[in-house]
Design a protein around this motif. Structure first.
Motif, mmCIF file in Angstrom:
data_model
loop_
_atom_site.group_PDB
_atom_site.id
_atom_site.type_symbol
_atom_site.label_atom_id
_atom_site.label_comp_id
_atom_site.label_asym_id
_atom_site.label_seq_id
_atom_site.Cartn_x
_atom_site.Cartn_y
_atom_site.Cartn_z
ATOM 1 N N VAL A 1 33.785 33.483 33.448
ATOM 2 C CA VAL A 1 34.302 34.263 32.320
ATOM 3 C C VAL A 1 34.224 35.754 32.634
ATOM 4 O O VAL A 1 35.184 36.513 32.385
ATOM 5 N N LEU A 2 33.110 36.217 33.178
ATOM 6 C CA LEU A 2 32.962 37.638 33.507
ATOM 7 C C LEU A 2 33.908 38.055 34.620
ATOM 8 O O LEU A 2 34.479 39.149 34.583
ATOM 9 N N GLU A 3 34.088 37.187 35.610
ATOM 10 C CA GLU A 3 35.029 37.496 36.685
ATOM 11 C C GLU A 3 36.461 37.581 36.132
ATOM 12 O O GLU A 3 37.239 38.462 36.518
ATOM 13 N N GLU A 4 36.808 36.651 35.234
ATOM 14 C CA GLU A 4 38.130 36.676 34.616
ATOM 15 C C GLU A 4 38.300 37.951 33.790
ATOM 16 O O GLU A 4 39.346 38.602 33.820
ATOM 17 N N ARG A 5 37.258 38.313 33.037
ATOM 18 C CA ARG A 5 37.313 39.546 32.246
ATOM 19 C C ARG A 5 37.429 40.759 33.160
ATOM 20 O O ARG A 5 38.226 41.677 32.893
ATOM 21 N N ASP A 6 36.686 40.787 34.269
ATOM 22 C CA ASP A 6 36.788 41.891 35.231
ATOM 23 C C ASP A 6 38.199 41.953 35.830
ATOM 24 O O ASP A 6 38.766 43.032 35.988
ATOM 25 N N ARG A 7 38.741 40.776 36.149
ATOM 26 C CA ARG A 7 40.081 40.736 36.717
ATOM 27 C C ARG A 7 41.102 41.254 35.701
ATOM 28 O O ARG A 7 41.985 42.060 36.030
ATOM 29 N N ARG A 8 40.992 40.842 34.427
ATOM 30 C CA ARG A 8 41.907 41.325 33.397
ATOM 31 C C ARG A 8 41.741 42.823 33.175
ATOM 32 O O ARG A 8 42.727 43.546 33.030
ATOM 33 N N ASN A 9 40.497 43.292 33.150
ATOM 34 C CA ASN A 9 40.265 44.740 32.977
ATOM 35 C C ASN A 9 40.820 45.524 34.160
ATOM 36 O O ASN A 9 41.429 46.580 33.993
ATOM 37 N N THR A 10 40.608 44.998 35.360
ATOM 38 C CA THR A 10 41.130 45.656 36.546
ATOM 39 C C THR A 10 42.658 45.698 36.480
ATOM 40 O O THR A 10 43.274 46.735 36.762
ATOM 41 N N GLN A 11 43.257 44.566 36.108
ATOM 42 C CA GLN A 11 44.713 44.517 35.981
ATOM 43 C C GLN A 11 45.181 45.487 34.902
ATOM 44 O O GLN A 11 46.172 46.202 35.067
ATOM 45 N N ARG A 12 44.462 45.514 33.772
ATOM 46 C CA ARG A 12 44.833 46.414 32.673
ATOM 47 C C ARG A 12 44.748 47.872 33.138
ATOM 48 O O ARG A 12 45.645 48.673 32.865
ATOM 49 N N PHE A 13 43.666 48.219 33.827
ATOM 50 C CA PHE A 13 43.529 49.604 34.314
ATOM 51 C C PHE A 13 44.579 49.925 35.364
ATOM 52 O O PHE A 13 45.113 51.034 35.403
ATOM 53 N N THR A 14 44.899 48.949 36.211
ATOM 54 C CA THR A 14 45.951 49.153 37.209
ATOM 55 C C THR A 14 47.289 49.375 36.510
ATOM 56 O O THR A 14 48.056 50.278 36.870
ATOM 57 N N ASP A 15 47.587 48.539 35.497
ATOM 58 C CA ASP A 15 48.831 48.699 34.744
ATOM 59 C C ASP A 15 48.881 50.040 34.030
ATOM 60 O O ASP A 15 49.913 50.718 33.994
ATOM 61 N N MET A 16 47.740 50.443 33.431
ATOM 62 C CA MET A 16 47.679 51.735 32.738
ATOM 63 C C MET A 16 47.862 52.879 33.730
ATOM 64 O O MET A 16 48.548 53.873 33.428
ATOM 65 N N GLU A 17 47.276 52.751 34.920
ATOM 66 C CA GLU A 17 47.420 53.799 35.934
ATOM 67 C C GLU A 17 48.875 53.899 36.394
ATOM 68 O O GLU A 17 49.419 54.999 36.538
ATOM 69 N N MET A 18 49.538 52.747 36.572
ATOM 70 C CA MET A 18 50.944 52.759 36.968
ATOM 71 C C MET A 18 51.804 53.369 35.858
ATOM 72 O O MET A 18 52.717 54.156 36.132
ATOM 73 N N ALA A 19 51.497 53.002 34.609
ATOM 74 C CA ALA A 19 52.262 53.563 33.482
ATOM 75 C C ALA A 19 52.037 55.070 33.385
ATOM 76 O O ALA A 19 52.969 55.838 33.122
ATOM 77 N N LEU A 20 50.802 55.491 33.611
ATOM 78 C CA LEU A 20 50.487 56.917 33.576
ATOM 79 C C LEU A 20 51.211 57.651 34.693
ATOM 80 O O LEU A 20 51.783 58.724 34.463
ATOM 81 N N ARG A 21 51.221 57.081 35.887
ATOM 82 C CA ARG A 21 51.934 57.717 37.002
ATOM 83 C C ARG A 21 53.440 57.785 36.709
ATOM 84 O O ARG A 21 54.091 58.789 36.997
ATOM 85 N N ALA A 22 53.990 56.707 36.136
ATOM 86 C CA ALA A 22 55.421 56.712 35.791
ATOM 87 C C ALA A 22 55.702 57.767 34.728
ATOM 88 O O ALA A 22 56.706 58.487 34.803
#
Length: 138
Positions: A21-42
């Motif tokens: 569960v924690l690994e899945e949450r970390d993966r989702r948070n990492t994906q969310r931060f990656t998506d937010m970083e890409m959106a911010l860069r765009a």
């Protein structure tokens, strides 16, 4: 072990479950931060493009204003100054006055000559009348 009604949970399975569960949450948070970083860069890239377009438009506007200023300066250079205008009006007024004086003198001279002829004709008529009267009486 405590009988929990047929549950197969142990500390080891609970630990593994929490790790997953924690690994899945970390993966989702990492994906969310990656998506937010890409959106911010765009968004930053789009903002930078918009800024560049605005700067280019502003530059073109300033160029147009500078061309307009140059046109006004060139035009103002061709205008007659107030002093030159007043001098030209003064010269024209003097010339008009000279022409008016000439016309008045010419008309006066013509009127004088016309009156002189009138007096001459009147005098000749008077003399002719006097002579006629003298001839008739004699």
């Amino acid at each position: 072990m405590v009988d929990d009604g047929g549950s197969d949970w142990t500390l080891s399975t609970l630990y593994q479950h929490l790790v997953v569960v924690l690994e899945e949450r970390d993966r989702r948070n990492t994906q969310r931060f990656t998506d937010m970083e890409m959106a911010l860069r765009a968004a930053l890239a789009a903002s930078e493009k918009a800024i560049l377009k605005a700067e280019a438009a502003t530059e073109r506007r300033f160029e147009a204003v500078n061309e307009f200023r140059a046109t006004l300066s060139d035009q103002a250079g061709t205008f007659i100054t107030r002093a030159e205008s007043e001098a030209a009006v003064s010269r024209n007024t003097e010339r008009i006055q000279d022409l008016t004086d000439r016309i008045n003198r010419s008309e006066g001279r013509g009127a004088g000559i016309g009156a002189g002829w009138g007096y001459l004709v009147g005098a000749v008529g008077l003399i002719a009348t006097v002579i006629t009267i003298i001839v008739a009486l004699s």
